[in-house]
Design an enzyme around this catalytic site. Structure first.
Site, PDB file in Angstrom:
ATOM      1  N   TYR A  85      11.356   8.626   1.104  1.00 22.12           N
ATOM      2  CA  TYR A  85      11.286   7.673  -0.005  1.00 22.12           C
ATOM      3  C   TYR A  85      11.902   8.192  -1.308  1.00 22.12           C
ATOM      4  O   TYR A  85      11.900   7.474  -2.312  1.00 22.12           O
ATOM      5  CB  TYR A  85       9.821   7.277  -0.254  1.00 22.12           C
ATOM      6  CG  TYR A  85       9.181   6.622   0.948  1.00 22.12           C
ATOM      7  CD1 TYR A  85       9.549   5.341   1.354  1.00 22.12           C
ATOM      8  CD2 TYR A  85       8.214   7.287   1.701  1.00 22.12           C
ATOM      9  CE1 TYR A  85       8.975   4.750   2.466  1.00 22.12           C
ATOM     10  CE2 TYR A  85       7.633   6.702   2.820  1.00 22.12           C
ATOM     11  CZ  TYR A  85       8.013   5.433   3.196  1.00 22.12           C
ATOM     12  OH  TYR A  85       7.451   4.842   4.302  1.00 22.12           O
ATOM     13  N   ASN A  96       8.069  -5.613  -1.468  1.00 23.51           N
ATOM     14  CA  ASN A  96       8.039  -4.531  -0.493  1.00 23.51           C
ATOM     15  C   ASN A  96       6.611  -4.493   0.042  1.00 23.51           C
ATOM     16  O   ASN A  96       5.720  -3.929  -0.585  1.00 23.51           O
ATOM     17  CB  ASN A  96       8.408  -3.187  -1.121  1.00 23.51           C
ATOM     18  CG  ASN A  96       8.435  -2.074  -0.073  1.00 23.51           C
ATOM     19  OD1 ASN A  96       7.945  -2.256   1.044  1.00 23.51           O
ATOM     20  ND2 ASN A  96       8.982  -0.930  -0.438  1.00 23.51           N
ATOM     21  N   ARG A 111      13.575   4.193  12.074  1.00 24.68           N
ATOM     22  CA  ARG A 111      12.316   4.933  12.102  1.00 24.68           C
ATOM     23  C   ARG A 111      11.524   4.613  13.388  1.00 24.68           C
ATOM     24  O   ARG A 111      12.077   4.115  14.356  1.00 24.68           O
ATOM     25  CB  ARG A 111      11.539   4.634  10.824  1.00 24.68           C
ATOM     26  CG  ARG A 111      12.320   5.096   9.578  1.00 24.68           C
ATOM     27  CD  ARG A 111      11.547   4.868   8.308  1.00 24.68           C
ATOM     28  NE  ARG A 111      10.332   5.690   8.272  1.00 24.68           N
ATOM     29  CZ  ARG A 111       9.392   5.573   7.333  1.00 24.68           C
ATOM     30  NH1 ARG A 111       9.542   4.687   6.359  1.00 24.68           N
ATOM     31  NH2 ARG A 111       8.323   6.343   7.376  1.00 24.68           N
ATOM     32  N   ARG A 158       5.008  11.054  -2.361  1.00 30.36           N
ATOM     33  CA  ARG A 158       4.834  10.745  -0.940  1.00 30.36           C
ATOM     34  C   ARG A 158       6.148  10.941  -0.178  1.00 30.36           C
ATOM     35  O   ARG A 158       7.152  10.302  -0.508  1.00 30.36           O
ATOM     36  CB  ARG A 158       4.416   9.273  -0.869  1.00 30.36           C
ATOM     37  CG  ARG A 158       4.332   8.708   0.504  1.00 30.36           C
ATOM     38  CD  ARG A 158       4.236   7.183   0.435  1.00 30.36           C
ATOM     39  NE  ARG A 158       4.093   6.648   1.755  1.00 30.36           N
ATOM     40  CZ  ARG A 158       4.382   5.407   2.074  1.00 30.36           C
ATOM     41  NH1 ARG A 158       4.812   4.552   1.157  1.00 30.36           N
ATOM     42  NH2 ARG A 158       4.244   4.994   3.308  1.00 30.36           N
ATOM     43  N   PRO A 207       0.784  -1.221   0.000  1.00 31.23           N
ATOM     44  CA  PRO A 207       0.000   0.000   0.000  1.00 31.23           C
ATOM     45  C   PRO A 207       0.824   1.285   0.000  1.00 31.23           C
ATOM     46  O   PRO A 207       1.872   1.362   0.635  1.00 31.23           O
ATOM     47  CB  PRO A 207      -0.820  -0.105   1.293  1.00 31.23           C
ATOM     48  CG  PRO A 207      -0.143  -1.141   2.111  1.00 31.23           C
ATOM     49  CD  PRO A 207       0.512  -2.076   1.157  1.00 31.23           C
ATOM     50  N   ASN A 208       0.291   2.241  -0.730  1.00 34.13           N
ATOM     51  CA  ASN A 208       0.828   3.615  -0.833  1.00 34.13           C
ATOM     52  C   ASN A 208       2.084   3.726  -1.697  1.00 34.13           C
ATOM     53  O   ASN A 208       2.536   4.836  -1.975  1.00 34.13           O
ATOM     54  CB  ASN A 208       1.079   4.231   0.559  1.00 34.13           C
ATOM     55  CG  ASN A 208      -0.188   4.278   1.383  1.00 34.13           C
ATOM     56  OD1 ASN A 208      -1.181   4.834   0.939  1.00 34.13           O
ATOM     57  ND2 ASN A 208      -0.186   3.657   2.552  1.00 34.13           N
ATOM     58  N   ALA A 266       3.371  -1.004   4.521  1.00 33.18           N
ATOM     59  CA  ALA A 266       2.834  -1.027   5.895  1.00 33.18           C
ATOM     60  C   ALA A 266       2.453  -2.438   6.343  1.00 33.18           C
ATOM     61  O   ALA A 266       2.493  -2.746   7.545  1.00 33.18           O
ATOM     62  CB  ALA A 266       1.631  -0.095   5.995  1.00 33.18           C
ATOM     63  N   HIS A 276      12.800  -2.798   1.605  1.00 30.75           N
ATOM     64  CA  HIS A 276      12.247  -1.542   2.124  1.00 30.75           C
ATOM     65  C   HIS A 276      13.127  -0.419   1.620  1.00 30.75           C
ATOM     66  O   HIS A 276      14.352  -0.502   1.725  1.00 30.75           O
ATOM     67  CB  HIS A 276      12.234  -1.526   3.652  1.00 30.75           C
ATOM     68  CG  HIS A 276      11.495  -2.696   4.209  1.00 30.75           C
ATOM     69  ND1 HIS A 276      10.130  -2.787   4.157  1.00 30.75           N
ATOM     70  CD2 HIS A 276      11.939  -3.847   4.755  1.00 30.75           C
ATOM     71  CE1 HIS A 276       9.769  -3.952   4.665  1.00 30.75           C
ATOM     72  NE2 HIS A 276      10.847  -4.611   5.024  1.00 30.75           N
ATOM     73  N   GLU A 294      12.878  -9.521   0.626  1.00 33.77           N
ATOM     74  CA  GLU A 294      12.065  -8.417   1.168  1.00 33.77           C
ATOM     75  C   GLU A 294      12.843  -7.111   0.995  1.00 33.77           C
ATOM     76  O   GLU A 294      14.042  -7.063   1.284  1.00 33.77           O
ATOM     77  CB  GLU A 294      11.830  -8.717   2.658  1.00 33.77           C
ATOM     78  CG  GLU A 294      11.103  -7.640   3.432  1.00 33.77           C
ATOM     79  CD  GLU A 294      11.031  -7.979   4.938  1.00 33.77           C
ATOM     80  OE1 GLU A 294      11.493  -9.078   5.346  1.00 33.77           O
ATOM     81  OE2 GLU A 294      10.543  -7.141   5.699  1.00 33.77           O
TER      82      GLU A 294
HETATM   83  C1  DHK Z   1       7.255   1.506   2.954  1.00 36.60           C
HETATM   84  C2  DHK Z   1       6.154   1.844   3.671  1.00 36.60           C
HETATM   85  O1  DHK Z   1       5.048   2.249   3.063  1.00 36.60           O
HETATM   86  C3  DHK Z   1       6.146   1.804   5.144  1.00 36.60           C
HETATM   87  O2  DHK Z   1       4.879   1.511   5.675  1.00 36.60           O
HETATM   88  C4  DHK Z   1       7.191   0.860   5.706  1.00 36.60           C
HETATM   89  C5  DHK Z   1       8.447   0.878   3.569  1.00 36.60           C
HETATM   90  C6  DHK Z   1       8.533   1.095   5.054  1.00 36.60           C
HETATM   91  C7  DHK Z   1       9.710   1.236   2.802  1.00 36.60           C
HETATM   92  O3  DHK Z   1      10.662   1.726   3.390  1.00 36.60           O
HETATM   93  O4  DHK Z   1       9.769   0.992   1.593  1.00 36.60           O
HETATM   94  O5  DHK Z   1       7.270   1.034   7.096  1.00 36.60           O
END
Ligand code: DHK
Length: 147
Positions: free
Chosen positions: A24, A75, A108, A19, A11-12, A78, A101, A99
């Site tokens: 990011y 990835n 964090r 964002r 998500p997101n 959340a 991130h 995995e």
């Molecule tokens: C991405 C997200 O959306 C967060 O909810 C994770 C992760 C970290 C990332 O670092 O890619 O906590």
């Protein structure tokens, strides 16, 4: 097993580029897909690149590729920190799982420090931004060559 690498985004991540750029960066998910396809091609792998904001959809995609994918790069975003369902789906796949991130989740908030997925992943990459995805492709290729 096919030569298709499944790359899943939670998500997101569809909003990468807009964002929280401090966390990011400004790279979009389309940019990441392009660099993943390029690196996978160098390893002779095709790519099935997907993003969903829905936990069950991610679980369905993992189950569907359970015995067919060359590898899974995920990835979970959340869902990393909440999803026993994604963890359990990944536990029963037969291919390498890496995995990713983008941020260093350990630097964090405390709620991001625990990943349900890490226990069932072959490896974890965190904190290297979009480049982490390219490194994950290399990792899958290495794990396939040297299981
Ligand atoms: C991405 C997200 O959306 C967060 O909810 C994770 C992760 C970290 C990332 O670092 O890619 O906590």
């Amino acid at each position: 097993m096919s030569d298709v690498l499944l790359v899943l985004n939670g998500p997101n991540l569809n909003l990468l580029g807009q964002r929280d750029p401090q966390q990011y960066g400004t790279t979009t998910l389309a940019d990441i897909e392009a660099s993943v396809r390029e690196r996978a091609g160098e390893h002779g792998l095709d790519v099935d690149f997907r993003q969903s904001n829905h936990e069950g959809e991610l679980v369905d995609w993992i189950q569907q590729s359970r015995t067919s994918a060359a590898g899974i790069v995920i990835n979970p975003a959340a869902y990393t920190h909440t999803s026993v369902a994604i963890r359990d789906a990944l536990e029963i796949v037969t291919c390498p799982v890496v995995e990713v991130h983008m941020s260093n989740i350990h630097q964090r908030e405390p709620f991001r420090h625990h990943s349900y997925v890490s226990a069932v992943a072959d490896g974890v990459i965190a904190g290297l931004g979009a480049h982490g995805y390219v490194l994950a492709v290399d990792a899958v290729a290495t794990l396939r060559a040297h299981p």
